[in-house]
Design a protein around this motif. Structure first.
Motif, PDB file in Angstrom:
ATOM      1  N   ASN A  32      23.685  -4.196   3.901  1.00  0.00           N
ATOM      2  CA  ASN A  32      23.928  -5.294   5.089  1.00  0.00           C
ATOM      3  C   ASN A  32      22.555  -5.626   5.594  1.00  0.00           C
ATOM      4  O   ASN A  32      21.923  -4.712   6.478  1.00  0.00           O
ATOM      5  CB  ASN A  32      24.880  -4.275   5.930  1.00  0.00           C
TER       6      ASN A  32
ATOM      7  N   GLN B 131      22.095  -6.442   9.834  1.00  0.00           N
ATOM      8  CA  GLN B 131      22.179  -5.294  10.651  1.00  0.00           C
ATOM      9  C   GLN B 131      20.768  -4.643  10.654  1.00  0.00           C
ATOM     10  O   GLN B 131      20.238  -4.307  11.761  1.00  0.00           O
ATOM     11  CB  GLN B 131      23.108  -4.177  10.674  1.00  0.00           C
TER      12      GLN B 131
ATOM     13  N   SER C 295      14.199  -4.985  16.605  1.00  0.00           N
ATOM     14  CA  SER C 295      14.265  -4.527  17.765  1.00  0.00           C
ATOM     15  C   SER C 295      13.342  -3.294  17.804  1.00  0.00           C
ATOM     16  O   SER C 295      12.497  -3.194  18.926  1.00  0.00           O
ATOM     17  CB  SER C 295      15.747  -4.027  18.367  1.00  0.00           C
TER      18      SER C 295
ATOM     19  N   THR D 139      26.655 -16.898   6.727  1.00  0.00           N
ATOM     20  CA  THR D 139      26.522 -16.910   8.278  1.00  0.00           C
ATOM     21  C   THR D 139      25.376 -16.004   8.622  1.00  0.00           C
ATOM     22  O   THR D 139      24.205 -16.318   9.295  1.00  0.00           O
ATOM     23  CB  THR D 139      27.788 -16.424   9.033  1.00  0.00           C
TER      24      THR D 139
END
Lengths: 108, 950
Positions: B142, B145, B152, B187
């Protein structure tokens, strides 16, 4: 219906979790909330889980209860058990959505 | 002679370079870096030249495929070694690092460890390696994520350290997001790219610049390493090609980010690396370490030869051959055995080895030869040059400025050495970073001391707009003077303030106050200062008075509301004449609150009174926060939990309560039969006949009056029927009948909660089906249980039956079925033991008059009649089955002179037994229309079941 609602609600929870970032919270605390822009997804997830799942559980209980009066009605205890577990799971998923909705809506 | 020898050597090296090595700086074997990737490496070097802090984030693939592509977990040592190398990149460097894994989801592993130096990096490197080895490969890849989470974390670290930042992202397969649908993956890729990179997915948020572009803008140099082993099956292989455009922003016609047409000098570049297998991955990391340390790749000459001259500070060779062998210019041989003595450092990762000559000595100059060279070996030269700038002070726009500093050379041991700059060729360049890229600044004069390295550059800053500017000072086209060995460029960045000349008005940078929340306003003073050397000047706003937002991590580029500047009284040309200081309170607000740092600028043109113009830019910066109203949060949480969780639970309970009713309905019959029951649970009629041997008819099963379903009602013999709902809304409801005082109940037990197990065992409560038509039970005086051993005792069997069709055989079948129930013996035994235990515990009470009375009553109603039926005392009841011929004749329903009767309360309340007269009313039946007809109970025991009068 309950299964679908749970699946979609869980999918929305995962989707919003992808947008989660650690944000300053109350005081000096931080918490990984979903992005505020994902609020519609959180609301959708909240409606699906647990509201729709609970509604499905109620519906099942009503149908199975009323079905007792119909000699042609076949009881499906497995449906009730599955919905009961889904409802319990939906409560947990729902808490994540509730957290994000509350965070998004309580920002000033 | 020496001079002649030097000339010959130099000439030979030059020819060697021009013939053998002039084919370009391509990587010898392995993956070749693109120009953008080389820029990324240069960006990291450049940043480290200006900063002593480096934040490194390791984002490591732990998907299931890693056990195939890197079965030996080589990556553990590689990444650990890379941490060691990064810590040793620069003397005095403070390294901070964190590590996370990712597969189907993001898996934080090592939170930021700050303050690591080269001296203490080993412990952290070992911890990193151990963490990687301990992480079992599982799940998918993934990317979205993983990368957004890492972004962050890196952003939060930057706020703390403000240092250089690198993200090392290692993966072995294409993206896999969510259900792995084309739409989901596309996406996600588009979102990370910031542009529609892949068809079939949603377009990215138009206000977003893409995850990777945002990192490049934030100065995070992403090293994306794709471990692409073609021998391992990869279902996501079609997505592998998108990693490079994501990391570098561009790959062929695939573009990502805000500036897809090329690298923006304001931002750093990404570095994409690819390895074909675990061994190749080791080479990639060793090469990467050498590159970041200042190396430049060069090809080997024929037979593995390569030159070294005085312009080279050190060189490195990356090879797979563990039995490597080098021949030095003096003919001596260097192998692993004597490498350290020969001045080499040897680093090994997996099968790959990197040899680094720590510092070139005079004896090292000449032609070297890698005797064991293969096509995958790499050669990297390092000039060791570094630029050190003197403090910049303030530039005055439009005037010349002297920039001073020095060039120093560092060997592999990072010790600065005196430098003879004439050993290298280079071109000094200075530029400033503008929104449109790197703008070269004209160097009017260049003075470099070739011995000491001191330099001074006289810059023309005519084109540099006033404001805060980033200058880049570089030595480009660096090579060695003798052999023309291409070497890495050297550069350093410097932040300076460029002020306007005295005949222009000026505006200083504006730092606004924090913007708190959506209702808050950030404000700060913007002061327009008149010319210091002229009475007046003017400031024009060519793009209007609305600042342009350059960066906002919350992607709020279109929703800003600026205030203050609109109050300026501008002329028709959008200019403002300044004769005295003008203070304006600049404000910024945004309806979308977010935690972010915002940088913006205001384009201006400064004009003198004579009309000369000077373009400028006023930087504006501030911090935005999104405070949370704790009370509102709590209220919302509670409210939403109530509405979403508690209310449904309450509704569920109420629903259960409403619908938990015992079905009575129509076509219901009820029989009440005096029976005798022995310890084995076998029931007979009062005269000792097996129940199944009797004929059962409507006379025995009179109609039960139709009653609505009910949660609670009483049966005169069995007790109180109840539908019960537990407090836990998820628990199942149950139906029960509680025995009358002094009585016990047995029957085909339905579900009862565990809390009633003791009462059930004692016969005080019996679980039921929710349909009364299926209920039957035997009730007897509790006191008779103690006498229930071998001799049968009197009891009453109450049977309900729903016979909708009026089938005459239904009565007999019902009795036959219940007579064969085998659970009664167990229930009787359990109840007898429970009662005995209670009697024992309350011995004084058991001898009380009440108990004796109950016993007497039981004897009166049960034991005594048995003796009167003519059966021998010693004969157990069960033997009576075979002695049917000896049974006394009984009245049949048709021979007793009483017609069949229907109903109880509805038709006058007839007895269920043909030989029992209907009651005249009163008593229980008067108060309970459901009560079946029965004989008047003995006055001494109101709980006694009905029986014949004798």
């Amino acid at each position: 219906m309950g299964g679908l609602a749970f699946a979609f609600g869980t999918a929305l929870a995962l989707w919003t979790a992808l947008t989660a970032e650690v944000q300053p919270f109350l005081g000096n605390s931080t918490f990984p909330f979903a992005a505020v822009s994902a609020l519609p997804l959180s609301i959708g997830g909240y409606v699906l889980t647990p509201l729709v799942v609970f509604a499905a559980l109620l519906w099942d209980r009503l149908a199975q209860r009323l079905g007792l009066r119909d000699r042609n009605f076949a009881l499906r205890p497995a449906y009730s058990r599955a919905l009961q577990w889904l409802s319990a799971g939906a409560m947990l998923v729902g808490i994540w959505h509730v957290l994000n909705i509350a965070y998004a809506a309580s920002g000033t | 002679m020496k001079r002649a020898l030097a000339f010959v050597t130099t000439t030979a090296l030059a020819i060697l370079m021009s013939v053998g090595f002039a084919s370009g700086a391509s990587a010898a074997g392995g993956y070749e870096l693109t120009s953008i990737a080389k820029g990324g490496v240069e960006d990291l070097r450049q940043c480290l030249a200006s900063s002593d802090t480096l934040d490194v984030f390791y984002l490591i693939d732990s998907s299931g495929s890693m056990k195939d592509t890197d079965s030996g977990i080589v990556r553990a040592d590689l990444l650990a070694n890379s941490l060691r190398e990064l810590a040793g990149l620069k003397e005095g460097l403070t390294l901070n690092y964190a590590a996370s894994f990712f597969s189907t989801r993001y898996l934080p592993e090592i939170d930021w460890v700050d303050g690591i130096t080269a001296a203490d990096v080993d412990a952290q490197a070992d911890a990193l390696a151990n963490a990687i080895r301990a992480r079992p490969p599982a799940g998918s890849t993934n990317w979205l994520q993983a990368v957004t989470s890492a972004q962050s974390s890196v952003a939060a670290q930057h706020q703390k350290t403000n240092g250089c930042q690198a993200l090392i992202w290692l993966t072995d397969g294409g993206i896999w997001v969510g259900d792995n649908s084309v739409s989901a993956n596309a996406t996600a890729l588009n979102s990370m790219c910031g542009a529609p990179l892949v068809a079939g997915g949603a377009a990215p948020d138009p206000t977003s610049r893409g995850t990777f572009s945002e990192m490049r803008q934030a100065g995070v140099i992403v090293f994306g390493v794709m471990l692409r082993d073609e021998s391992v099956r990869d279902t996501q292989s079609e997505y592998v090609k998108f990693m490079r455009p994501l990391v570098e922003g561009q790959d062929g016609d695939m573009n990502c980010g805000e500036y897809p047409d090329g690298h923006d000098e304001r931002y750093v570049s990404g570095v994409y690396l690819q390895a074909a297998n675990a061994g190749d991955l080791a080479r990639v990391f060793l090469r990467l370490g050498a590159l970041v340390a200042g190396g430049a790749e060069s090809p080997f000459g024929p037979d593995g030869e390569f030159p070294v001259d005085a312009g080279v500070a050190s060189f490195s060779i990356v090879t797979d051959n563990g039995s490597w062998r080098l021949t030095a210019p003096d003919g001596s041989v260097v192998t692993a055995a004597n490498a350290d003595a020969a001045g080499f450092d040897v680093d090994q990762s997996g099968q790959a080895v990197r040899l680094t000559l720590r510092a070139v000595r005079t004896s090292d100059i000449g032609t070297w030869k890698l005797d064991t060279r293969t096509d995958t070996d790499s050669l990297l030269y390092s000039s060791g040059l570094r630029l050190a700038l003197d403090p910049g002070g303030t530039f005055v726009a439009g005037s010349d400025y002297e920039l001073t500093g020095r060039v120093v050379r560092e060997g592999a041991d990072l010790t600065a050495l005196p430098v003879a700059l004439d050993a290298n060729e280079y071109t000094p360049r200075v530029g400033y970073v503008s929104p449109s890229g790197l703008i070269a600044v004209e160097l009017k004069e260049v003075h470099i001391d070739p011995t000491g390295g001191d330099f001074s550059f006289t810059l023309s800053t005519a084109d540099v707009p006033p404001g805060s500017a980033t200058f880049t000072v570089s030595l480009t086209d660096v090579s060695s003077s003798a052999a023309h060995i291409p070497l890495a460029d050297v550069s350093v960045k410097m932040q300076v303030e460029v002020t306007v000349p005295g005949d222009y008005p000026s505006i200083a940078a504006v730092e606004l106050s924090d913007l708190n929340g959506s209702d808050g306003v950030a404000s700060g003073a913007l002061t327009i200062v008149p010319p210091t050397e002229q009475p007046s000047g003017s400031v024009c706003f060519p793009a209007g008075v609305t600042p342009i937002v350059d960066s906002d991590s919350a992607d709020r580029y279109t929703s800003w509301v600026w205030g203050g500047l609109k109050e300026l009284e501008l002329d028709s040309g959008g200019c403002l004449t300044v004769t005295s200081p003008i203070d304006v309170t600049l404000t910024a607000a945004n309806p979308d609150a977010a935690n972010s740092k915002v940088a913006a600028h205001l384009d201006v043109i400064y004009k003198t009174s004579s009309g000369d113009e000077l373009p400028g830019s006023v930087p504006i910066s501030f911090v935005t926060t999104r405070p949370v109203n704790g009370a509102a949060f709590a209220v919302l949480m509670v409210g939403l939990l109530l509405a979403g969780l508690l209310l449904p639970l309450v509704a569920l309970w109420i629903f259960s309560w409403l619908f938990t009713r015992i079905t009575r309905g129509s076509h219901l019959h009820r029989a009440s039969v005096p029976v005798r029951i022995d310890a084995s649970g076998r029931m007979t009629t009062e005269d000792g006949r097996p129940l199944a041997k009797r004929d059962w008819s409507l006379d025995d099963f009179p109609f039960h009056s139709k009653q609505p379903d009910s949660r609670r009602f009483s049966d005169p013999q069995l007790g109180t029927f109840r539908g019960r709902v537990p407090w836990n809304p998820f628990s199942r409801p149950w139906y029960q009948v509680a025995a009358r005082e002094g009585m016990v109940l047995f029957g085909p037990g339905g579900y009862l909660p565990r809390s009633l197990s003791q009462k059930r065992a004692a016969g005080r409560v019996l679980g039921l089906s929710g349909d009364l038509g299926r209920v039957w039970a035997v009730t007897m005086a509790a006191a008779t249980l103690s006498t229930l051993r071998d001799d049968p005792v009197a009891a009453t069997l109450v049977v309900f039956l729903r016979n909708e069709t009026g089938d005459k055989s239904a009565y007999r079948e019902r009795i036959a079925k219940l007579a064969s129930d085998g659970s009664l013996e167990r229930q009787l035994t359990a109840a007898r033991e429970a009662v005995a235990a209670e009697l024992s515990a309350n011995s004084t009470k058991t001898t009380s008059g009440a108990a004796q009375k109950a016993q007497a009553g039981a004897t009166e109603t049960g034991a005594a009649p048995r003796r009167n039926d003519g059966m021998p005392d010693s004969e157990p009841p069960r033997r009576q089955r075979g002695a049917e011929a000896a049974e006394p004749p009984r009245r049949s329903s048709s021979s007793d002179g009483h017609p069949p009767r229907r109903g109880v309360s509805g038709d006058g309340g007839r007895s269920s037994h043909p030989d029992v007269s209907p009651r005249s009313g009163g008593g229980t039946s008067a108060s309970d229309p459901n009560e079946p007809p029965r004989r008047t109970p003995a006055p001494s025991d109101p709980g006694e079941p009905p029986r014949r009068s004798r």
